[in-house]
Enzyme design. Sequence first.
Site, PDB file in Angstrom:
ATOM      1  N   CYS A   2      42.985  48.630  35.102  1.00 37.26           N
ATOM      2  CA  CYS A   2      43.926  49.308  34.217  1.00 37.26           C
ATOM      3  C   CYS A   2      44.163  50.724  34.729  1.00 37.26           C
ATOM      4  CB  CYS A   2      43.489  49.386  32.764  1.00 37.26           C
ATOM      5  SG  CYS A   2      43.379  47.793  31.966  1.00 37.26           S
ATOM      6  N   ARG A  27      45.585  49.123  40.251  1.00 35.06           N
ATOM      7  CA  ARG A  27      44.461  48.993  39.321  1.00 35.06           C
ATOM      8  C   ARG A  27      44.596  47.783  38.391  1.00 35.06           C
ATOM      9  NH1 ARG A  27      41.441  53.673  39.172  1.00 35.06           N
ATOM     10  NH2 ARG A  27      40.534  52.992  37.214  1.00 35.06           N
ATOM     11  N   TRP A  76      44.996  45.296  33.631  1.00 31.43           N
ATOM     12  CA  TRP A  76      44.250  44.162  34.182  1.00 31.43           C
ATOM     13  C   TRP A  76      43.553  43.543  32.988  1.00 31.43           C
ATOM     14  CZ3 TRP A  76      39.192  42.383  34.888  1.00 31.43           C
ATOM     15  CH2 TRP A  76      39.030  41.402  35.884  1.00 31.43           C
ATOM     16  N   ASN A 102      41.573  51.650  28.917  1.00 34.44           N
ATOM     17  CA  ASN A 102      41.006  51.025  30.104  1.00 34.44           C
ATOM     18  C   ASN A 102      39.528  50.800  29.823  1.00 34.44           C
ATOM     19  OD1 ASN A 102      40.118  50.321  32.679  1.00 34.44           O
ATOM     20  ND2 ASN A 102      40.115  52.417  33.434  1.00 34.44           N
ATOM     21  N   GLY A 103      39.067  49.579  29.935  1.00 32.76           N
ATOM     22  CA  GLY A 103      37.649  49.293  29.682  1.00 32.76           C
ATOM     23  C   GLY A 103      37.505  48.168  28.685  1.00 32.76           C
ATOM     24  N   GLU A 487      32.491  37.358  54.966  1.00 30.43           N
ATOM     25  CA  GLU A 487      33.600  38.283  54.705  1.00 30.43           C
ATOM     26  C   GLU A 487      34.942  37.637  55.099  1.00 30.43           C
ATOM     27  OE1 GLU A 487      33.938  40.841  53.034  1.00 30.43           O
ATOM     28  OE2 GLU A 487      35.665  41.930  53.772  1.00 30.43           O
ATOM     29  N   LYS A 491      38.012  37.046  52.478  1.00 24.21           N
ATOM     30  CA  LYS A 491      39.371  37.549  52.688  1.00 24.21           C
ATOM     31  C   LYS A 491      40.382  36.417  52.498  1.00 24.21           C
ATOM     32  CE  LYS A 491      38.915  40.922  52.380  1.00 24.21           C
ATOM     33  NZ  LYS A 491      37.810  41.760  52.132  1.00 24.21           N
ATOM     34  N   GLU A 494      40.692  35.468  48.803  1.00 27.98           N
ATOM     35  CA  GLU A 494      41.377  36.519  48.042  1.00 27.98           C
ATOM     36  C   GLU A 494      42.881  36.520  48.316  1.00 27.98           C
ATOM     37  OE1 GLU A 494      38.551  40.417  47.662  1.00 27.98           O
ATOM     38  OE2 GLU A 494      39.085  39.853  49.685  1.00 27.98           O
ATOM     39  N   HIS A 510      22.350  21.100  57.099  1.00 29.10           N
ATOM     40  CA  HIS A 510      21.739  20.875  55.783  1.00 29.10           C
ATOM     41  C   HIS A 510      22.776  20.631  54.689  1.00 29.10           C
ATOM     42  CE1 HIS A 510      17.910  21.830  57.527  1.00 29.10           C
ATOM     43  NE2 HIS A 510      18.375  22.985  57.966  1.00 29.10           N
ATOM     44  N   LYS A 613      41.594  46.015  42.012  1.00 30.65           N
ATOM     45  CA  LYS A 613      40.956  46.832  43.044  1.00 30.65           C
ATOM     46  C   LYS A 613      39.626  47.382  42.574  1.00 30.65           C
ATOM     47  CE  LYS A 613      40.815  48.889  46.981  1.00 30.65           C
ATOM     48  NZ  LYS A 613      40.347  47.978  48.047  1.00 30.65           N
TER      49      LYS A 613
HETATM   50  C1  G6P Z   1      36.777  43.969  43.864  1.00 29.66           C
HETATM   51  C2  G6P Z   1      37.684  44.090  45.078  1.00 29.66           C
HETATM   52  C3  G6P Z   1      36.882  43.815  46.350  1.00 29.66           C
HETATM   53  C4  G6P Z   1      35.677  44.734  46.431  1.00 29.66           C
HETATM   54  C5  G6P Z   1      34.811  44.622  45.170  1.00 29.66           C
HETATM   55  C6  G6P Z   1      33.747  45.709  45.111  1.00 29.66           C
HETATM   56  O1  G6P Z   1      36.407  42.657  43.659  1.00 29.66           O
HETATM   57  O2  G6P Z   1      38.751  43.172  44.984  1.00 29.66           O
HETATM   58  O3  G6P Z   1      37.704  44.029  47.494  1.00 29.66           O
HETATM   59  O4  G6P Z   1      34.928  44.438  47.560  1.00 29.66           O
HETATM   60  O5  G6P Z   1      35.611  44.773  43.997  1.00 29.66           O
HETATM   61  O6  G6P Z   1      34.408  46.936  44.938  1.00 29.66           O
HETATM   62  P1  G6P Z   1      33.781  48.347  45.228  1.00 29.66           P
HETATM   63  O7  G6P Z   1      34.838  49.323  44.817  1.00 29.66           O
HETATM   64  O8  G6P Z   1      32.544  48.457  44.390  1.00 29.66           O
HETATM   65  O9  G6P Z   1      33.456  48.418  46.685  1.00 29.66           O
END
Ligand code: G6P
Length: 618
Positions: A2, A27, A76, A102-103, A487, A491, A494, A510, A613
């Site tokens: 948010c 956000r 969000w 926000n929260g 990772e 990606k 996501e 396994h 984010k």
């Molecule tokens: C969200 C983002 C990710 C990020 C994660 C941790 O899920 O989409 O890209 O890695 O939060 O965020 P931070 O700000 O704590 O690194």
Amino acid sequence: MCGIVGYVGGRAALPLIMGGLARLEYRGYDSAGVAIQSPGGELVTAKKAGVLDNLRTAIGDGADLAGSTGMGHTRWATHGGPTDRNAHPHADGSGRLAVIHNGIIENFAALRTELESAGVEPVSDTDTEVVAHLLGAAFAAGPTAGDLTASMQAVCRRLHGTFTLVALHADRPGEIVAARRSSPLVLGVGDGEMFLASDVSAFLEYTRDAVELGQDQVVTLTADSYLVTDFLGNPLQGKHFHVDWEIAEAERGGYPTFMDKEIAEQPEALANTLRGHFDGRHILLDEQRMSDDDLRTIDKVFVVACGSAYHSGLVAKYAIEHWARLPVEVELASEFRYRDPILDRATLVVAVSQSGETMDTLEALRHARRQKATVLAVCNTNGAQIPRESDAVLYTHAGPEIGVASTKAFLAQVAANYLLGLALAQARGTKYPSEIAADFDQLAQIPDAVRATLAGMDPVRRLGQDLATAPAVLFLGRHVGYPVALEGALKLKELAYMHAEGFAAGELKHGPIALVEDGLPMVIVMPSAKSHPMLHRKMLSNIREVQSRGARTIVIAEEGDDTVAPFADTLIDVPIVPPLLQPLVATVPLQILAAEIARARGYDIDKPRNLAKSVTVE
Ligand code: G6P
């Protein structure tokens, strides 16, 4: 999650608020809304589900939203689906008061029941609307009647959870009242105008003079004044700071997406993160506020983090254990504190977070501090909550990251974790000074290696087009290549909404090998043939195993690795770097691959669906 913007001053509020929301849209983009105090003494609101453009269309020329005091919100969703009805601002029964938030208000269900028994009929499913009704009632009658600041203080005292709240009342023209607990809020001080926002990028165009609001504070703004108080009404001093970010840094800079730009910025992000941390003899962690003596008392390290930051912790484990001979455990922050981990004064908890706001990580570090552990934040956002609540901070200097999927911040986190590993080795004497100098020198060469990697990515882009219709992609790695595989898979999930999993290659037999079928793309991160010949041989066997079962092998290997070529349907070269540093180059093609597949599938790369984010709820 948010984004929040507020404005009070002499100019038309709407364009300033919409501009601020555009910068904060990363956000959350489930819905957007604005409320403006009209010159006629009414409160006018507009809100729309979906991205900010939907609101823009609904508003049209904005003639109904004239006025120079207002606020805006980009959402969000947490409580209540992403609909028009649940979009902020929310009003009380009178329609003369509006609130954005926000929260999460954790006790909202009890408060809602209380309101309902008093005859209130909520029109949304949100926790926020409950606050609007409580605030409206406090303003309408009783000891705080007619005083929006006192009403806000009184209501905040009843709320549990995390929140930034901003309120406007039609009876208080030219006044905005906001409150914060845990969720972010900064104030921008202009000349005859004031701004409020979740982060400074929303008002940087207009002022660089900012005030940071602390925990459990309320701020009352007019065009020329601001007053900070606690929830009991005691006056407090706001903490001034000057913002020296360039606004252009937060813009796309000619790339089609922020993520493309941020991938391209990685050499610079790494160089900035390493800059100033070695004086020719010693590793310096100047913001760490921990002496070598402090570091020497550490007998165990936990890295706690979420998402990509967690993967950076997995890489750190290999480096810190090898260099500093300290046991390192890496924990998902959301699991850490519920597991009752064994922590004491000799434990160093490293909280890694790009945003510095991730609630799971924040709560994990709070838990660690309560258990007397020392907490070091590795963070990209100056002054964010996580570094503020930590004993020490090591900032990554990747610059603002707007693309939701982390790229440059991830590489910067990996680099910062290496610095920490070297600092621990230095303090504990597990490496000679000459070795530390040599290791830092190798790290300092990595930005060039990443630049070289980026220059050779055209084949990866073509491959991305090719894989766009694949049903799934599997990733395999060993040693530090394992977190890289995780990772790469993250990606792809996501960005391309594709089924993707990362595995330690040794685990293949396994279980995961049962997934292999004709044509399944498998990305394999090859260990170095020279530095890790044994792992390299084992990985060659793994490739053969999957290729013989029909997998399409995409192999990331260091330049000149001829032995792997016969088994690779596609071979992607990365520069030769020391084995522990390999994630810094090997991750890059996987970022680009995910972005290209997502582009080919027609998805919004900067704003993947359902994600935010910064995730400021647990
Ligand atoms: C969200 C983002 C990710 C990020 C994660 C941790 O899920 O989409 O890209 O890695 O939060 O965020 P931070 O700000 O704590 O690194």
